[in-house]
Write a protein that holds these residues in place. Structure first.
Motif, PDB file in Angstrom:
ATOM      1  N   ASP A  95       1.056  -0.708   0.157  1.00 62.42           N
ATOM      2  CA  ASP A  95       0.036   0.424   0.223  1.00 62.42           C
ATOM      3  C   ASP A  95       1.146   1.326   0.231  1.00 62.42           C
ATOM      4  OD1 ASP A  95      -2.624   1.295   0.083  1.00 62.42           O
ATOM      5  OD2 ASP A  95      -1.346   1.886   2.294  1.00 62.42           O
ATOM      6  N   TYR A  96       1.730   0.940   1.182  1.00 61.72           N
ATOM      7  CA  TYR A  96       2.571   2.324   1.012  1.00 61.72           C
ATOM      8  C   TYR A  96       3.200   2.741  -0.912  1.00 61.72           C
ATOM      9  CZ  TYR A  96       7.227   4.536   2.146  1.00 61.72           C
ATOM     10  OH  TYR A  96       8.260   5.562   1.953  1.00 61.72           O
ATOM     11  N   HIS A  97       3.582   1.779  -1.225  1.00 63.27           N
ATOM     12  CA  HIS A  97       4.823   1.484  -2.347  1.00 63.27           C
ATOM     13  C   HIS A  97       3.931   2.579  -3.329  1.00 63.27           C
ATOM     14  CE1 HIS A  97       7.064   0.630  -5.776  1.00 63.27           C
ATOM     15  NE2 HIS A  97       6.377  -0.235  -6.127  1.00 63.27           N
ATOM     16  N   PHE A  98       2.347   1.969  -3.512  1.00 62.22           N
ATOM     17  CA  PHE A  98       1.344   1.896  -4.576  1.00 62.22           C
ATOM     18  C   PHE A  98       1.193   3.689  -4.155  1.00 62.22           C
ATOM     19  CE2 PHE A  98      -0.439  -2.545  -4.757  1.00 62.22           C
ATOM     20  CZ  PHE A  98       0.682  -3.274  -5.623  1.00 62.22           C
ATOM     21  N   LYS A  99       1.369   4.339  -3.360  1.00 61.03           N
ATOM     22  CA  LYS A  99       0.996   5.143  -2.870  1.00 61.03           C
ATOM     23  C   LYS A  99       1.921   6.605  -3.398  1.00 61.03           C
ATOM     24  CE  LYS A  99      -2.393   4.705   0.688  1.00 61.03           C
ATOM     25  NZ  LYS A  99      -2.269   4.925   2.429  1.00 61.03           N
ATOM     26  N   THR A 100       3.446   5.341  -3.664  1.00 62.55           N
ATOM     27  CA  THR A 100       4.380   6.314  -3.876  1.00 62.55           C
ATOM     28  C   THR A 100       4.353   6.023  -5.804  1.00 62.55           C
ATOM     29  OG1 THR A 100       5.939   5.671  -1.888  1.00 62.55           O
ATOM     30  CG2 THR A 100       6.583   6.446  -4.495  1.00 62.55           C
ATOM     31  N   GLU A 101       3.901   5.338  -6.315  1.00 61.16           N
ATOM     32  CA  GLU A 101       4.011   5.181  -7.603  1.00 61.16           C
ATOM     33  C   GLU A 101       2.785   6.178  -8.358  1.00 61.16           C
ATOM     34  OE1 GLU A 101       5.897   1.058  -8.307  1.00 61.16           O
ATOM     35  OE2 GLU A 101       3.590   1.194  -9.243  1.00 61.16           O
ATOM     36  N   GLU A 102       1.859   6.297  -6.971  1.00 65.62           N
ATOM     37  CA  GLU A 102       0.658   6.601  -7.873  1.00 65.62           C
ATOM     38  C   GLU A 102       0.663   8.325  -7.670  1.00 65.62           C
ATOM     39  OE1 GLU A 102      -3.146   4.626  -5.951  1.00 65.62           O
ATOM     40  OE2 GLU A 102      -2.501   2.960  -7.137  1.00 65.62           O
ATOM     41  N   ARG A 103       1.043   8.942  -6.470  1.00 71.66           N
ATOM     42  CA  ARG A 103       1.558   9.853  -6.544  1.00 71.66           C
ATOM     43  C   ARG A 103       1.941  10.547  -7.939  1.00 71.66           C
ATOM     44  NH1 ARG A 103       5.223   9.875  -2.218  1.00 71.66           N
ATOM     45  NH2 ARG A 103       6.905  10.379  -3.743  1.00 71.66           N
ATOM     46  N   PHE A 104       3.486   9.723  -8.430  1.00 70.16           N
ATOM     47  CA  PHE A 104       3.844  10.211  -9.355  1.00 70.16           C
ATOM     48  C   PHE A 104       2.815  10.445 -10.561  1.00 70.16           C
ATOM     49  CE2 PHE A 104       8.668   8.212  -7.676  1.00 70.16           C
ATOM     50  CZ  PHE A 104       8.622   9.654  -6.872  1.00 70.16           C
TER      51      PHE A 104
ATOM     52  N   ASP B 125       5.596  -1.447 -14.035  1.00 68.37           N
ATOM     53  CA  ASP B 125       6.906  -0.371 -13.679  1.00 68.37           C
ATOM     54  C   ASP B 125       7.694  -0.210 -14.399  1.00 68.37           C
ATOM     55  OD1 ASP B 125       5.092  -0.194 -11.518  1.00 68.37           O
ATOM     56  OD2 ASP B 125       5.939  -1.778  -9.773  1.00 68.37           O
ATOM     57  N   LYS B 126       8.128  -0.487 -15.240  1.00 69.98           N
ATOM     58  CA  LYS B 126       9.631  -0.143 -15.816  1.00 69.98           C
ATOM     59  C   LYS B 126       8.786   0.999 -17.073  1.00 69.98           C
ATOM     60  CE  LYS B 126      12.686  -1.958 -17.214  1.00 69.98           C
ATOM     61  NZ  LYS B 126      14.419  -2.142 -16.844  1.00 69.98           N
ATOM     62  N   ALA B 127       8.063   0.705 -17.904  1.00 72.17           N
ATOM     63  CA  ALA B 127       6.668   1.846 -18.880  1.00 72.17           C
ATOM     64  C   ALA B 127       6.642   3.426 -17.662  1.00 72.17           C
ATOM     65  CB  ALA B 127       5.618   0.961 -18.704  1.00 72.17           C
ATOM     66  N   LEU B 128       6.854   2.855 -16.464  1.00 75.36           N
ATOM     67  CA  LEU B 128       6.213   4.194 -15.675  1.00 75.36           C
ATOM     68  C   LEU B 128       7.477   5.577 -15.371  1.00 75.36           C
ATOM     69  CD1 LEU B 128       4.505   6.414 -13.681  1.00 75.36           C
ATOM     70  CD2 LEU B 128       5.072   4.340 -12.355  1.00 75.36           C
ATOM     71  N   GLY B 129       7.965   4.074 -14.640  1.00 81.08           N
ATOM     72  CA  GLY B 129       9.890   4.869 -14.421  1.00 81.08           C
ATOM     73  C   GLY B 129      10.253   5.150 -15.989  1.00 81.08           C
ATOM     74  N   ALA B 130      10.260   4.663 -17.290  1.00 82.42           N
ATOM     75  CA  ALA B 130      10.685   5.596 -18.546  1.00 82.42           C
ATOM     76  C   ALA B 130      10.022   6.524 -18.720  1.00 82.42           C
ATOM     77  CB  ALA B 130      10.424   4.522 -19.612  1.00 82.42           C
ATOM     78  N   PHE B 131       8.519   6.648 -18.560  1.00 81.76           N
ATOM     79  CA  PHE B 131       7.884   7.769 -18.780  1.00 81.76           C
ATOM     80  C   PHE B 131       8.320   8.781 -17.769  1.00 81.76           C
ATOM     81  CE2 PHE B 131       5.054  10.564 -16.965  1.00 81.76           C
ATOM     82  CZ  PHE B 131       4.121  11.071 -18.485  1.00 81.76           C
ATOM     83  N   LEU B 132       8.716   8.679 -16.474  1.00 88.63           N
ATOM     84  CA  LEU B 132       9.027   9.342 -15.825  1.00 88.63           C
ATOM     85  C   LEU B 132      10.792  10.205 -15.899  1.00 88.63           C
ATOM     86  CD1 LEU B 132       7.615   7.788 -12.237  1.00 88.63           C
ATOM     87  CD2 LEU B 132       6.944  10.105 -13.392  1.00 88.63           C
ATOM     88  N   LEU B 133      11.557   9.487 -16.177  1.00 83.23           N
ATOM     89  CA  LEU B 133      12.589   9.379 -16.687  1.00 83.23           C
ATOM     90  C   LEU B 133      12.648  10.599 -17.640  1.00 83.23           C
ATOM     91  CD1 LEU B 133      14.767   6.464 -15.997  1.00 83.23           C
ATOM     92  CD2 LEU B 133      14.802   8.610 -14.758  1.00 83.23           C
TER      93      LEU B 133
END
Length: 148
Positions: free
Chosen positions: A61-70, A132-140
């Motif tokens: 839950d803590y981790h998902f909130k981090t990703e969802e904030r991004f 998560d790799k797709a999200l990471g690529a987008f964030l970078l």
């Protein structure tokens, strides 16, 4: 599947998203899952099983909130709505399944170690390597664009 055949997940370079906080949290999740796999047996008490599952739920839950904030703050929802919705749907589906396992345990029904650990390992590995790799690529990419 025999409990002895369950192998721990080792951090691999292809798990890296390039987003430090996400990668660090993935390492913690992998460590927690490996520790759960080591501690659990099919004879573990329901209380021990419930404690381990609840710990994994809390950290996920803590981790998902981090990703969802991004996802919200960096415009993933707006710029990649299909990918963002799929990502969020995977989080919801995971939470739903793990809460069902927790409820099963609370009702006194044993969940076999190999079933639980295999599900968690496969889900986490697939989610990191694809979603998560797709999200990471987008964030970078967003970070790089902002720096220009």
């Amino acid at each position: 599947m025999s409990a002895e055949l369950i192998q721990p997940i080792a951090w691999r370079p292809d798990f890296t998203t390039g987003v430090g906080i996400i990668d660090d949290q993935h390492r913690v999740l992998i460590k927690m899952l490996n520790e759960a796999s080591t501690r659990l047996t099919d004879q573990s008490s329901l209380e021990e099983l419930a404690k381990i599952v609840q710990g994994l739920i809390n950290y996920a839950d803590y981790h998902f909130k981090t990703e969802e904030r991004f996802i919200v703050e960096q415009g993933y929802e707006r710029l990649r709505p299909v990918d963002a919705e799929a990502h969020l749907a995977q989080h919801r589906d995971f939470v739903s399944k793990v809460l069902a396992v927790r409820e099963q345990i609370h009702q006194g029904q044993r969940v076999p170690k190999d079933v639980l650990v295999s599900f968690l390992s496969e889900w986490l590995t697939h989610h990191i390597l694809h979603t998560d790799k797709a999200l990471g690529a987008f964030l970078l990419d967003q970070k790089q664009r902002a720096a220009q």
